[in-house]
Design an enzyme around this catalytic site. Structure first.
Site, PDB file in Angstrom:
ATOM      1  N   ASP A  47     -37.767  25.425 -22.661  1.00  0.00           N
ATOM      2  CA  ASP A  47     -36.817  26.543 -22.751  1.00  0.00           C
ATOM      3  C   ASP A  47     -37.553  27.820 -23.117  1.00  0.00           C
ATOM      4  OD1 ASP A  47     -33.806  25.187 -22.921  1.00  0.00           O
ATOM      5  OD2 ASP A  47     -35.392  23.901 -23.688  1.00  0.00           O
TER       6      ASP A  47
ATOM      7  N   HIS B 272     -49.909  19.703 -23.804  1.00  0.00           N
ATOM      8  CA  HIS B 272     -49.257  18.545 -24.400  1.00  0.00           C
ATOM      9  C   HIS B 272     -50.075  18.003 -25.567  1.00  0.00           C
ATOM     10  CE1 HIS B 272     -47.402  18.715 -20.380  1.00  0.00           C
ATOM     11  NE2 HIS B 272     -46.338  18.237 -21.018  1.00  0.00           N
TER      12      HIS B 272
ATOM     13  N   SER C 287     -41.545  16.234 -22.038  1.00  0.00           N
ATOM     14  CA  SER C 287     -42.807  15.552 -21.761  1.00  0.00           C
ATOM     15  C   SER C 287     -43.576  15.182 -23.023  1.00  0.00           C
ATOM     16  CB  SER C 287     -43.683  16.426 -20.858  1.00  0.00           C
ATOM     17  OG  SER C 287     -43.796  17.737 -21.391  1.00  0.00           O
TER      18      SER C 287
END
Length: 1437
Positions: free
Chosen positions: A474, A615, A357
């Site tokens: 991850d 983000h 993203s």
């Protein structure tokens, strides 16, 4: 209250919305959530309250005011496709949501009022139609008043189309429009109405994500591979849309009408509710609150998203994140380059990106408070691939390159998913992980070939720039599944994608941006001044933000984060991607040490972040692009890895003389691990590295690639002390270089560091359990290396249990399914301490402790192959350390191993170490050969003997090569650890009975490979090995006699010696003894309490003469071998034939003068001896009763009086008796008697009464401490008396110290061995008397200063030593060559006995300089003493 909905099966522990307070249940280090809404219902609904007038306001409404409950539903999962599979997904989800809504309606009604009316329309699939039908039904109802009664309407909604929401610009619009229309109608038509919106979107997302629904997801684009990001965006984007509707105040125009979004329902884990079948449990929840009213956005403000959703239409001025561009050298190469190492910026014709993203641009253009907009993928603003605007207003890597080549292709523009045409070669997918990279790479290749077909690019000729950035998701997934997200698997998945690209794509330069440090997220989360959406952050990366600092989860994230970076670098530096001239991968590390900037108030600057604080915002994207561009032109090996986001980063202009993007080759950078390290590295050239297929169930069919977990138990050699220390840096030996340890280290790769895990990783890259870096056994990086410096065999059971516990709890290990290799190696410290206590460190005790540890592993660990490495032969170490040609810190090394290095060459002590060393090895062989650990098909223990005969290498000068040793000359350097790993590996592949048992450190050892005929780790079965027939069980011992044959020794002098210093054993004509019940042999052969009081004087250790030495081991029977005419010994029982045994039971030191007087008189009156001419041996042993009664009369039994009484007796002998050798036997350390207990009446009653001052005080009490000090003081000061009597040539008193450091003997199970004790568990049995006699005799023929201060209780008929013709005399201080010494004054408490120095020096492995050694030796001395008091088996050492 809850109900089980059996149609859907889930394992969830998530709330739809958390209650007030702590959402995680963890009070430590968890941020206080102040913006979380309350549940709709207060918990005190049914409390008895004084009746009040009915409320006129919806915001002061009590639950009991509700008279009617109704329900409307907008739960149809819309789909624009006619695809049958997609429609099946929709219908399945709708069924689940319908059941949840029915449950909620039922129980809300029950909680509100039992007589409440339920008026709901028939579901019609359209919310507006249902609303109209509801209003019509309410108007017609005869059971309620439309005007006067309060009505609650539950409206169940859910976000539509979970399978397609990610590819739509607005997936909430249809539902919100329909909901708005329905609410508008209800607001217009209904008075006194409370509407509660119940959002079931979370349930849809969780249902699709459940593992059992994998088949359903195949036709569901957005949930084809569910991620935390997907679930969070699907849920919270709809939540935000609902919140905007509520906060618009659209329905706040009347006091009697409101719409609430406060949650009603939560879903809990069915397993935690103790339900037999798994499934969803839905519960209506309530809030603990002072108010009794139903919660609304006015009386209980719904603050969670309010400050982020109330975004005004008139936003701030457009943000400009452009950059100045001053470069003038913009031209491409004169001809299209053929080498990737000669690329100018303008040579790139195609730009592409893979990732998650961040690269998709989620939230990059969102207003800082518009959390809903985070779901938007601003691909045109993406740092590495976006192409919106131009560089003057949007800084991206693509926009920079467009100034060099305006025709570059592939950059993304505008907004939307990767499915849309404007995404172009931005193949990043929100929520992606490393396992998506191969699929993204394949889609990229297909997309570029399509562009080639449309003649937009030339696939073969055009140079392509690809940026890959992956790993955040991850890391966030580690807590749920650390095995799946292990660093090895992360890098393996990257490798798959890079391998594919190298094979398929010509002319490509790959920027591989290493993962950033993700831990700064915690600071954003916990700092209240950031106003970050905690629940959204928790949903996106709960692994980081929900767990407290110092937790196992955070430690694992930190470790994996670092290893992601390191192993990514190792992958590239392997040189795999520099084998073609037109392809390379370059690590760009700009974000590795990212720090979030702070504003002037010290608060993390949110302006760099998207609204979700997870983000990147547009500022961070712009800075990332500038930093990446700068990285691309920095030399490999010198790239910036801590790019500050708030730094003024200009657009770098390539110079005319060096215009190329940097690769390893044009940076003149040599990868560090391409060349095999000649000493520490190894090469494994095996043709077959494959695992078994299927996975084996038998340990005898175990291939190396089947191993998933490695572990180790041991001491400092496994902990790695000093492996990486520089020469002469002795202080650094205290450092535990666990990552370099031979059997468990996992630092670097095999070509640089040879360890067993690095060898096994050649077969299985995903192996886990190994330790890395340096640290203690409790450090997170140590993992399954449980070794502890200084450990001995008695520590192994504790380490084994700790290993079991860790394996069972650690999520990185599948305890039941993973095959494990466990290496156990210990014993050097036991050998180094064996001279101080041969009982505690006997071969039997050593093996017993190893057995106990192996038993734990055998009983509790499935699927395990255990390497039991034989204890090394430590004698070669002595040669290396004591060689004067090498510079070893011998003082320190001697402290580490005193029993090996503090003894003289060619002495009995050294021979004893050798024999103990051999006994350790032999006893381990017997243990394994017993087949004890071959009772299960999935478990075995294999003895690996390579360390049995180590050979120390020598230089050409003949001096030992100490480069194989750590700076302390005791531990091993990395050169040696490399050899140990090679030998262990080769041993593992060698069949039993053919294993190499010699290690020459200088040999060039090649790593073996499994063969096609023998691909397995070798066990007794696949070696076709038959264990030797066990040695026959020895016959029961029927006596405790000894065998002694001193051939060639001249036992007697040619003439009667005149000097006591020239006294041979055969010169002794008379024996005598003084003492208490131990010398009177009280109860020595008793079998019950009835004959306990019998004195078996004929077998008394120091004076008994019954039978012969073959039957009874006593000092007289030993001396009779040299002089059969010996006189004075006692025989039989009682006092009838006591002769010169004048000991009396119960005697104390105060009785010694009287006994001495009696003995003198008896000798003078005896007609059997020549009083003047005969040499006499007198043994004086006293003090036990003084110790046992000390606490009852401290003055009477004081140290001063005790010593004075013994001195008076010795003075009498000195004055009255000619030709005397006096054995002054030091009092034993009787603390161990506290643990001797058989549970009998004699042990439980008589012993505490016989010795109350030592037996009765609690462990650790001041009283016990006092008596133990008194015990030590007696030993010191009584021994010192011997030095007083040196004026006569025919008299000597010699302190015999064998009892000083002797402890209670134990049996094979570590339990005090009652064979040595009488039935009262206090006095000695005939076996105990025999052992005392052996120890005393051996002391008599050992030089003063070198006498053993302990006794070895292992049974052998050959333990009696013989004098030699070179040293034929009983040893005195004079013939031992020692100077005379002053008797210590009584108040000199600083005197320390020699034995205590020995004990202190062998307490454990002492590391570092002499000061460190001394400090640690004191600590370990305390530890050693504690071990004596309490061992795991209950014995006292």
């Amino acid at each position: 209250m809850g109900v089980h909905l059996g149609g859907a099966v889930f394992f969830f522990a998530l709330l739809l919305i958390h209650v007030d307070g702590n959402p995680t249940g963890n009070s430590e280090n968890v941020k206080e959530v102040t913006r979380t809404p309350r549940f709709l219902l207060p918990c005190d609904i049914n409390t008895n309250r004084k009746s009040a007038p009915e409320s006129t306001s919806a915001h002061s409404l009590m639950p009991s005011d509700i008279k009617v409950i109704s329900s409307l539903r907008r739960l149809k999962i819309r789909s624009d496709t006619d695809d049958h599979s997609t429609n099946l997904v929709s219908s399945s989800l709708e069924e689940i949501l319908q059941r949840a809504s029915q449950f909620t309606e039922l129980f809300v009604g029950q909680k509100l009022h039992y007589s409440i009316s339920n008026i709901s329309p028939v579901p019609q699939g359209n919310l507006v139609h249902e609303a109209k039908n509801l209003v019509e039904s309410l108007k017609k109802s005869s059971t309620m008043s439309l005007t006067n009664d309060w009505k609650m309407i539950l409206i169940f909604v859910a976000a539509e189309d979970p399978c397609g929401f990610c590819i739509q610009e607005d997936h909430t619009g249809n539902t919100i429009r329909e909901l708005t229309a329905a609410l508008d109608y209800l607001h217009q038509e209904l008075p006194k109405t409370f509407i509660s919106l119940v959002d079931l979107t979370l349930l849809s997302g969780l249902s699709l994500s459940y593992p059992d629904n994998a088949e359903m997801r195949k036709s569901c684009e957005c949930f084809s591979k569910p991620s935390d990001f997907t679930k969070a965006m699907y849920r919270f984007s709809f939540q935000s849309a609902l919140e905007k509707l509520i906060s618009s105040e659209r329905y706040d125009t009347r006091e009697d009408f409101t719409v609430a979004l406060h949650p009603v329902l939560r879903m809990v884990d069915s397993e935690k509710k103790n339900i037999d079948t798994y499934g969803d449990v839905y519960e209506v929840q309530c809030s603990q609150q002072d108010s009794v009213f139903l919660n609304t956005h006015k009386n209980s403000p719904y603050m969670w998203l309010q400050d982020m959703t109330q975004v005004k239409e008139s936003r701030a001025q457009p943000r400009v994140q452009g950059s100045n561009f001053t470069c003038t050298n913009l031209a491409p190469s004169a001809t299209v380059p053929t080498s990737v190492h000669s690329l100018r910026p303008a040579d790139f014709k195609v730009i592409a990106a893979l990732g998650d993203s961040i690269t998709a641009g989620n939230g990059a253009g969102a207003f800082v408070l518009d959390v809903l907009d985070v779901v938007t993928e601003y691909r045109g603003l993406s740092w590495s691939i976006g192409g919106d605007g131009d560089l003057s207003n949007t800084t991206t890597l693509a926009n920079i390159l467009r100034l060099f080549n305006p025709n570059i292709q592939g950059y993304s523009t505008k907004r939307g998913s990767h499915h849309l045409p404007n995404a172009r070669l931005n193949r990043a997918v929100p929520g992606a992980k490393a396992d998506d990279m191969l699929d993204q790479a394949k889609l990229l290749v297909n997309k570029t070939k399509t562009m080639h077909n449309f003649r937009l690019i030339n696939y073969t000729e055009d140079w392509k720039l690809l940026t890959i950035f992956i790993g955040g998701n991850d890391l966030c997934g580690i807590c749920k599944n650390p095995v799946y997200h292990s660093p090895e698997k992360f890098v393996s998945r990257l490798k798959e994608a890079l391998d594919y690209l190298q094979q398929e794509v010509p002319r490509m330069f790959v920027n591989l941006v290493t993962i950033l440090d993700i831990l700064p997220l915690k600071e954003l989360y916990y700092n209240k001044d950031t106003h970050c959406p905690e629940q959204l952050m928790s949903a996106l990366c709960g692994c980081v933000v929900d767990n407290p600092e110092g937790s196992v989860e955070i430690s694992t994230v930190k470790l994996f984060n670092k290893q992601y970076q390191e192993k990514t670098r190792q992958l590239v530096e392997s040189g795999l991607y520099d084998i073609k001239e037109d392809f390379t991968v370059v690590i760009q590390p700009l974000l590795e040490r990212l720090v979030i900037p702070k504003n002037d108030k010290g608060v993390p600057d949110r302006s760099f972040m998207a609204p979700d604080c997870f983000h990147f915002g547009e500022k961070a994207h712009a800075q990332g692009a500038r930093g990446l561009w700068k990285n691309m032109f920095e030399l490999v090996g010198k790239k910036t890895d801590n790019q500050a986001l708030n730094e003024d980063i200009g657009i770098f202009c390539p110079p005319e003389n060096d215009p190329y993007v940097k690769t390893a080759k044009n940076s003149n950078y040599a990868y560090p691990n391409i060349t095999l390290h000649p000493v520490q590295g190894s090469k494994l050239e095996c043709a077959d590295l494959s695992p078994s297929n299927p996975k084996p169930t038998s340990v005898h069919k175990l291939r190396p690639a089947d191993i998933t977990v490695v572990a180790a138990l041991g001491d400092s050699l496994t902990a790695g002390n000093g492996i990486g220390s520089k020469p002469n840096d002795v202080l650094d030996v205290i450092k535990e270089y666990r990552g370099l340890s031979w059997s468990i280290g996992g630092d670097s790769t095999l070509d640089q560091v040879t360890t067993l895990p690095n060898i096994l990783r050649e077969f299985n890259p995903f192996i886990t359990g190994y330790s890395i870096e340096a640290g203690s056994n409790n450090s997170h990086s140590s993992f399954l290396n449980r070794a502890v410096p200084g450990a001995k065999a008695f520590d192994m059971p504790v380490q084994a249990q700790a290993l079991v516990d860790q394996m069972m709890q650690d999520k990185r290990i599948h305890f039941e399914n993973d095959w494990k290799v466990i290496t156990v190696f210990v014993g050097a410290n036991d050998l180094c301490a064996s001279c101080a206590d041969s009982n505690v460190f006997s071969a039997a005790t050593y093996t017993n402790n190893i057995r106990r540890a192996l038993d734990i592993l055998h009983q509790k660990i499935p699927k395990a192959f255990v390497n039991l490495v034989e204890v090394m032969d430590i004698l070669p170490l002595r040669e290396a350390v004591l060689d004067t040609r090498v510079k070893c810190p011998t003082v320190i090394t001697s402290m580490l191993c005193p029993c090996l290095l503090n003894v003289q060459t060619n002495t009995r002590e050294l021979e004893l170490i050798k024999s103990t060393n051999n006994a350790y090895q032999h006893s381990l062989q017997q243990l394994i050969n017993s087949g004890r650990y071959n009772t299960r098909e999935d478990f075995t223990v294999v003895l690996q003997p390579f360390f049995q005969n180590p050979k120390i290498p020598h230089l050409s000068t003949g001096a030992p090569d100490i480069t194989y040793l750590a700076p302390d000359c005791f531990h091993l350097s990395q050169k040696s650890h490399s050899q140990l790993a090679r030998m262990l590996w080769n041993n593992m592949l060698e069949p039993l009975n053919q294993k190499t048992d010699t290690l020459n450190f200088i040999d060039k050892i090649q790593l073996r490979c499994p063969t096609p005929t023998q691909p397995y780790l070798r066990t007794y079965i696949n070696s076709n090995y038959n264990y030797p027939i066990p040695e026959p069980t020895p016959k029961p011992v029927d006596n405790w006699g000894s065998d002694m044959n001193c051939l060639g020794f001249t036992s007697s002098s040619n003439s009667i010696p005149k000097s006591v210093h020239q006294l041979r054993p055969g010169d002794i004509k008379v024996v005598a003894a003084l003492g208490d019940s131990l010398t009177a042999a009280f109860g020595a052969k008793s079998t019950s309490l009835s004959n306990l009081v019998t004195e078996w004087r004929g077998i008394s250790w120091s004076i008994g003469g019954d039978g012969t030495l073959d039957m009874y081991t006593t000092i007289p029977n030993i001396l009779k071998k040299f002089n059969p005419a010996l006189k004075g010994f006692s025989t039989g029982t009682g006092t009838t034939n006591q002769m010169f045994n004048v000991a009396i039971g119960g005697s104390k030191a105060e009785n010694m003068p009287a006994q001495a007087e009696t003995l003198v008189k008896k000798m003078k009156e005896s007609k059997d001896i020549n009083f003047a001419e005969d040499w006499k041996l007198i043994t004086l042993f006293i003090g036990g009763n003084d110790l046992c009664q000390y606490c009852r009369n401290r003055e009477r039994y004081s140290l001063t009086n005790h010593v004075k009484h013994i001195e008076t007796a010795l003075d009498m002998f000195y004055k009255e008796i000619p030709r005397v050798f006096v054995n002054l036997v030091q009092i034993m350390e009787i603390e161990g008697l506290r643990t001797v207990n058989s549970g009998t009446f004699g042990c439980s009653v008589l012993k505490p009464n016989a010795c109350p001052c030592f037996i009765n005080p609690p462990e650790g009490s001041p009283e016990l401490g006092e008596i133990k000090k008194f015990n030590r003081d007696l030993q010191i000061h009584v021994a010192a008396l011997a030095e007083k009597y040196n004026d006569r040539e025919d008299f000597a008193a010699v302190a015999q110290p064998f009892f000083t450091n002797t402890v209670v003997p134990v049996d094979g199970d570590g339990i005090p061995d009652l064979d040595f004790f009488a039935v009262d568990c206090f006095h000695f049995s005939d076996r105990g008397h025999a052992e005392m006699a052996i120890a005393l005799w051996n002391n008599m023929i050992e030089p003063v200063g070198k006498k053993l201060s302990y006794n070895n209780f292992t049974h052998s008929r050959t333990k009696l030593n013989c004098p030699s013709n070179n040293q034929p005399f009983l040893f005195t201080m004079k013939n031992s060559g020692l100077p005379q010494a002053e008797v210590p004054p009584e108040d000199d408490s600083s005197q320390v006995p020699m034995w205590s120095v020995i004990v202190a020096s062998i307490g454990g492995v002492v590391l570092g300089c002499a000061i460190v050694g001394i400090v640690m030796s004191i600590k370990n001395r305390k530890k050693s003493n504690k071990k004596k008091r309490m061992s795991e088996s209950g014995s006292s050492f």
